[in-house]
Design an enzyme around this catalytic site. Structure first.
Site, PDB file in Angstrom:
ATOM      1  N   ASP A   1       0.839  -1.210   0.000  1.00  0.00           N
ATOM      2  CA  ASP A   1       0.000   0.000   0.000  1.00  0.00           C
ATOM      3  C   ASP A   1       0.870   1.255   0.000  1.00  0.00           C
ATOM      4  O   ASP A   1       0.359   2.376  -0.066  1.00  0.00           O
ATOM      5  CB  ASP A   1      -1.013  -0.005   1.153  1.00  0.00           C
ATOM      6  CG  ASP A   1      -0.365   0.014   2.524  1.00  0.00           C
ATOM      7  OD1 ASP A   1       0.880  -0.099   2.613  1.00  0.00           O
ATOM      8  OD2 ASP A   1      -1.112   0.126   3.520  1.00  0.00           O
ATOM      9  N   SER A   2       2.207   1.065  -0.004  1.00  0.00           N
ATOM     10  CA  SER A   2       3.114   2.188  -0.262  1.00  0.00           C
ATOM     11  C   SER A   2       2.861   2.745  -1.657  1.00  0.00           C
ATOM     12  O   SER A   2       3.366   3.815  -1.995  1.00  0.00           O
ATOM     13  CB  SER A   2       4.573   1.738  -0.116  1.00  0.00           C
ATOM     14  OG  SER A   2       4.809   0.551  -0.839  1.00  0.00           O
TER      15      SER A   2
ATOM     16  N   ASP B   1      -0.978  -6.350  -0.463  1.00  0.00           N
ATOM     17  CA  ASP B   1      -1.256  -5.678   0.807  1.00  0.00           C
ATOM     18  C   ASP B   1      -2.763  -5.423   0.932  1.00  0.00           C
ATOM     19  O   ASP B   1      -3.408  -5.031  -0.041  1.00  0.00           O
ATOM     20  CB  ASP B   1      -0.549  -4.313   0.796  1.00  0.00           C
ATOM     21  CG  ASP B   1       0.154  -4.014   2.106  1.00  0.00           C
ATOM     22  OD1 ASP B   1      -0.069  -4.741   3.088  1.00  0.00           O
ATOM     23  OD2 ASP B   1       0.945  -3.048   2.126  1.00  0.00           O
TER      24      ASP B   1
ATOM     25  N   LYS C   1      -1.050  -9.468   2.852  1.00  0.00           N
ATOM     26  CA  LYS C   1      -0.370  -8.942   4.047  1.00  0.00           C
ATOM     27  C   LYS C   1      -1.342  -8.018   4.757  1.00  0.00           C
ATOM     28  O   LYS C   1      -2.094  -7.290   4.105  1.00  0.00           O
ATOM     29  CB  LYS C   1       0.899  -8.178   3.658  1.00  0.00           C
ATOM     30  CG  LYS C   1       1.575  -7.498   4.852  1.00  0.00           C
ATOM     31  CD  LYS C   1       2.931  -6.930   4.508  1.00  0.00           C
ATOM     32  CE  LYS C   1       2.895  -5.537   3.960  1.00  0.00           C
ATOM     33  NZ  LYS C   1       2.260  -4.514   4.822  1.00  0.00           N
TER      34      LYS C   1
ATOM     35  N   GLU D   1      -1.647  -5.381   8.402  1.00  0.00           N
ATOM     36  CA  GLU D   1      -0.957  -4.742   9.524  1.00  0.00           C
ATOM     37  C   GLU D   1      -1.688  -5.012  10.836  1.00  0.00           C
ATOM     38  O   GLU D   1      -2.921  -5.031  10.877  1.00  0.00           O
ATOM     39  CB  GLU D   1      -0.909  -3.215   9.305  1.00  0.00           C
ATOM     40  CG  GLU D   1      -0.036  -2.812   8.138  1.00  0.00           C
ATOM     41  CD  GLU D   1       0.073  -1.298   7.974  1.00  0.00           C
ATOM     42  OE1 GLU D   1      -0.423  -0.546   8.848  1.00  0.00           O
ATOM     43  OE2 GLU D   1       0.655  -0.865   6.965  1.00  0.00           O
TER      44      GLU D   1
ATOM     45  N   GLU E   1       8.765  -3.711  10.903  1.00  0.00           N
ATOM     46  CA  GLU E   1       9.115  -2.405  10.343  1.00  0.00           C
ATOM     47  C   GLU E   1       9.552  -1.445  11.446  1.00  0.00           C
ATOM     48  O   GLU E   1       8.839  -1.274  12.450  1.00  0.00           O
ATOM     49  CB  GLU E   1       7.919  -1.817   9.566  1.00  0.00           C
ATOM     50  CG  GLU E   1       8.255  -0.464   8.939  1.00  0.00           C
ATOM     51  CD  GLU E   1       7.274   0.001   7.871  1.00  0.00           C
ATOM     52  OE1 GLU E   1       6.342  -0.756   7.535  1.00  0.00           O
ATOM     53  OE2 GLU E   1       7.446   1.127   7.373  1.00  0.00           O
TER      54      GLU E   1
END
Ligand code: KIV
Length: 286
Positions: A53-54, A92, A122, A124, A191
């Protein structure tokens, strides 16, 4: 029914990551968001491609990852899938796509896999995501977890700073990592975590850790491709080593082309098409 191999023999699947951890082989993961970058990264031999999602920061210029939509990740994943033959493709789950309830999360993850071609997702979060990870894994969806700095929590955290710096916070991170492993995650992103804590987590877990700003002990290293090749704006985080300056290269190419056009040097006859010799210009009516 014969069981056919779904992809070419050297294709990277989830079990290969566990095997590499056991043998001590270091693996690498890079982000990609479109066909050409996926091809370049895949052909270079990177084992995991993260459709991160960057994309919100480096492609769409949102400034953070909060606005990124499932549709944006889905479209990017489809393009990446077309460009990558070998790497494991991880999509993501963007902010909002796994926050409503477990059924909706499963639906969104399935869409990324069925339509997008993702081979894992993925998401978070720490202990608060354990039930969700459990559920996704139950539905045959491989999950990469992500703890430490979780950029989707930027408003709660008030910025992007190293996590796990007090003994209590470090302890909590280690516990979260273990809980996510127990829930069935196949790997876990760490991270912006002190390298000593990342090393403890890496040695205590049997699943691989994927480090970004978390030191050299992690089993896998991940970076945002655009940071690595110098295609971002603004100050780079300390953990990024920039291996190329594509911004400079692109800017020079654009400037050179612009000057050639303005000075009449582009296009030349070799870069355009003439009439065939059999056709005389005089024969063409005005
Ligand atoms: O979105 C992303 O690129 C990521 C990596 C930084 C791990 O989550």
């Amino acid at each position: 029914m014969a069981y056919l191999k779904p992809d070419q023999p050297e294709k990277v699947y989830v079990p290969a990551l566990q095997k590499a951890k056991r043998s001590g082989e270091k693996l690498v993961c890079l982000t990609a968001y479109n066909y050409p970058t996926a091809r370049i990264v895949d052909e270079a031999g990177v084992e995991i491609i993260l459709v991160g999602d960057s994309i919100g920061n480096v492609i769409h210029g949102y400034g953070n990852t909060i606005p990124v939509t499932l549709e944006e990740i889905l479209s990017a994943t489809k393009a990446v899938k077309r460009g990558a033959n070998r790497a494991l493709i991880v999509a993501d789950m963007p902010y909002g796509s796994f926050h409503i309830n477990a059924d909706e999360t499963v639906r969104n993850a399935l869409q990324l896999m069925k339509e997008g071609g993702a081979e894992a997702v993925k998401l978070e979060g720490g202990r608060n995501r354990v039930a969700l990870v459990n559920r996704l894994v139950d539905e045959e969806i491989p999950v990469m977890a992500h703890i430490g700095l979780t950029p989707q929590s930027v408003h709660k955290l008030g910025g992007y700073s190293v996590q796990g710096k007090t003994a209590d916070d470090a302890q909590r991170l280690i516990e979260d990592a273990k809980m996510l492993e127990d829930a069935g995650a196949f790997a876990i992103v760490l991270e912006l975590v002190p390298r000593e804590i990342a090393a403890i987590i890496t040695s205590e877990l049997s699943i691989p850790t994927v480090g970004i700003g978390a030191g050299s002990e992690c089993d896998i290293q991940v970076l945002v491709l655009h940071d690595l090749v110098g295609l971002t704006f603004g100050r780079l985080p300390r953990f990024v080593r920039q291996y190329a300056d594509l911004r400079q290269v692109m800017s020079e190419a654009v400037t050179a082309w612009m000057e050639d056009v303005k000075e009449g040097r582009y296009p030349s006859d070799q870069e355009s098409y003439g009439l065939p010799a059999s056709v005389k210009l005089e024969e063409i009516p005005d």
